[in-house]
Design an enzyme around this catalytic site. Structure first.
Site, short mmCIF file in Angstrom:
data_model
loop_
_atom_site.label_atom_id
_atom_site.label_comp_id
_atom_site.label_asym_id
_atom_site.label_seq_id
_atom_site.Cartn_x
_atom_site.Cartn_y
_atom_site.Cartn_z
N GLN A 1 -4.53 -5.49 6.64
CA GLN A 1 -5.23 -6.04 5.81
C GLN A 1 -4.88 -7.56 6.80
OE1 GLN A 1 -7.10 -5.01 3.75
NE2 GLN A 1 -6.77 -3.24 4.10
N HIS B 1 0.75 -1.21 -0.22
CA HIS B 1 -0.57 -0.11 0.29
C HIS B 1 0.98 0.51 0.02
CE1 HIS B 1 -2.72 3.19 1.81
NE2 HIS B 1 -4.08 1.49 1.33
N LYS C 1 -10.53 -1.61 11.02
CA LYS C 1 -10.87 -3.07 10.32
C LYS C 1 -11.22 -3.97 10.47
CE LYS C 1 -7.47 -0.88 6.56
NZ LYS C 1 -7.59 -0.57 5.34
N CYS D 1 -4.86 2.97 -3.56
CA CYS D 1 -3.77 2.80 -2.87
C CYS D 1 -2.99 2.04 -3.14
CB CYS D 1 -3.48 2.84 -1.36
SG CYS D 1 -4.88 4.86 -0.70
N ASP E 1 3.29 -4.59 7.73
CA ASP E 1 1.98 -4.15 7.85
C ASP E 1 0.93 -5.03 8.11
OD1 ASP E 1 -0.79 -2.59 7.61
OD2 ASP E 1 0.35 -1.70 4.79
#
Length: 420
Positions: free
Chosen positions: A217, A137, A240, A378, A214
């Site tokens: 997700q 991202h 999220k 993104c 990261d």
């Protein structure tokens, strides 16, 4: 993500299967119409919906314990402080951090990455290298580019293949003795690819590089074990995982958090202040300047409680069913191409219709009450790799159904007929 995941006992399972009706009843927003049609929400990779338990917890905070934390001797302040720190302990347990002070509250994944990147300004020099992957991202690209511009370090990229997988054979060529920090996502937001982060962490540590994962997700789909992973940093966003917007977590190993300088100056993060010199507070307060999103931090713990009540094993098993079903149904549409066919992936399907711009499909689907994301998500380097302007992304959560996927398929076919 284990493709053989099985359902386990939970208050949200019946007869060894997830009780989807009970779960959906917790989400008021799903029980409404959009453009005269029942809402189908397939933009979960952008932000999840919130259960009533989370919505009510926000109101309860402001109704009963609203006060600043860590500073007041009065009862409301003590209540708020206790609730805030209880949430930190919940998150520590959830991600299996060794210490609670290794868990920092942030405004989201982007803030956490920028905090670490800013800290590495003091640790990098010209000739050093920062490694990211082709699947990142923008939030895990741009901060490192800025860092490289400021320090003279060089950005290196782990390449990807046509299936949307990282080319692991190239890891030894990209991660070298010059690498000082490697920053990769656990799961791709654009393609759903689950990256081999255990291997990446192992190879990075072998050359002395720190690793930031990261997890924006991944945390909606699995429980990260930061000690088992042995990552140095792990970041994710609350919105999220059924939590409020403007919340997030940065996990950092104690040794690394001591090495990094403060990201912001202000109240809370100090030990002493004079006009001649300031000394900084101990962890975690060194990185938590100012009045935080107190309600958000408290309620983030409630959101994690909610998802654990369902059970991440159950979430994984059910979302795998949705992914397999959606992939089969969409693949049957002539002229539809799916991008991201990794062997290991989560419940994201990115696709295009031949000769049709993804934005136009998204507009028609919205008229049918179906929320999907269109564009580059993104992740412009991924779209450039495939030579496309963007994709239509349908991302499924544990409160979605196969019947909703059927409506998506019908809507895509209708859009194809209208636009071709």
């Amino acid at each position: 993500m284990n493709s053989c995941a099985k359902f386990v006992d939970s208050i949200y399972t019946v007869g060894g299967m997830i009780n989807i009706d009970k779960i959906r009843a917790d989400f008021p927003i799903l029980d409404q119409e959009v453009n005269g049609k029942p809402l189908v929400y397939f933009d979960n990779a952008a932000s999840s919906q919130k259960p009533k338990q989370v919505i009510d917890a926000i109101s309860k905070y402001y109704e009963s314990i609203n006060a600043n934390i860590h500073r007041g001797v009065h009862t409301l302040s003590q209540w708020a402080t206790d609730a805030y720190e209880e949430s930190r302990l919940k998150i520590q347990k959830h991600i299996n951090a060794e210490h609670s002070y290794e868990v920092l509250f942030t405004s989201g994944t982007t803030f956490g990455i920028n905090l670490v990147a800013n800290g590495f300004r003091a640790l990098l020099k010209e000739g050093d290298e920062v490694v990211v992957s082709a699947l990142e991202h923008h939030s895990n690209i741009v901060p490192w580019q800025i860092l490289c511009e400021q320090t003279g370090a060089k950005l290196q990229v782990i390449p990807m293949n046509e299936n949307g997988e990282l080319i692991v054979e190239e890891l030894d060529n990209v991660i070298t003795s010059n690498s000082k920090i490697v920053a990769v996502n656990h799961i791709s937001n654009a393609l759903g690819t689950i990256n081999p982060i255990e291997l990446i962490i192992e190879k990075s540590h072998a050359v002395g590089a720190a690793v930031l994962i990261d997890g924006a997700q991944s945390t909606p789909h699995l429980k990260p074990d930061v000690q088992a992973l042995d990552c140095d940093f792990y970041v994710f966003s609350g919105h999220k995982i059924c939590g409020p917007t403007g919340t997030g977590i940065l996990y950092g190993k104690e040794e690394w958090l001591h090495k990094l300088p403060p990201y912001q100056g202000g109240g809370e993060m100090i030990a002493t202040v004079t006009f001649e010199k300031t000394t900084y507070a101990d962890l975690p307060h060194k990185f938590e300047a100012g009045t935080p999103n107190i309600a958000g931090g408290i309620v983030l713990g409630k959101a994690i409680d909610y998802m654990n009540d369902i059970g991440f094993e159950n979430i994984a098993a059910y979302e795998k069913e949705l992914l397999d079903y959606g992939t089969e149904k969409l693949s049957a549409i002539e002229g539809l191409k799916i991008y991201g066919t990794a062997k290991e992936k989560t419940s994201v399907i990115s696709f295009n219709l031949e000769g049709v711009h993804p934005y136009d499909v998204g507009v028609i689907l919205d008229k049918l009450g179906i929320s999907v994301r269109t564009g580059h998500h993104c992740t412009q380097p991924i779209m450039d790799f495939y030579g496309i302007p963007g994709t239509i992304r349908a991302s499924f959560a544990f409160y979605n159904t196969k019947e909703e996927i059927d409506r998506l398929v019908e809507g895509v076919i209708k859009a194809q007929m209208m636009l071709s």
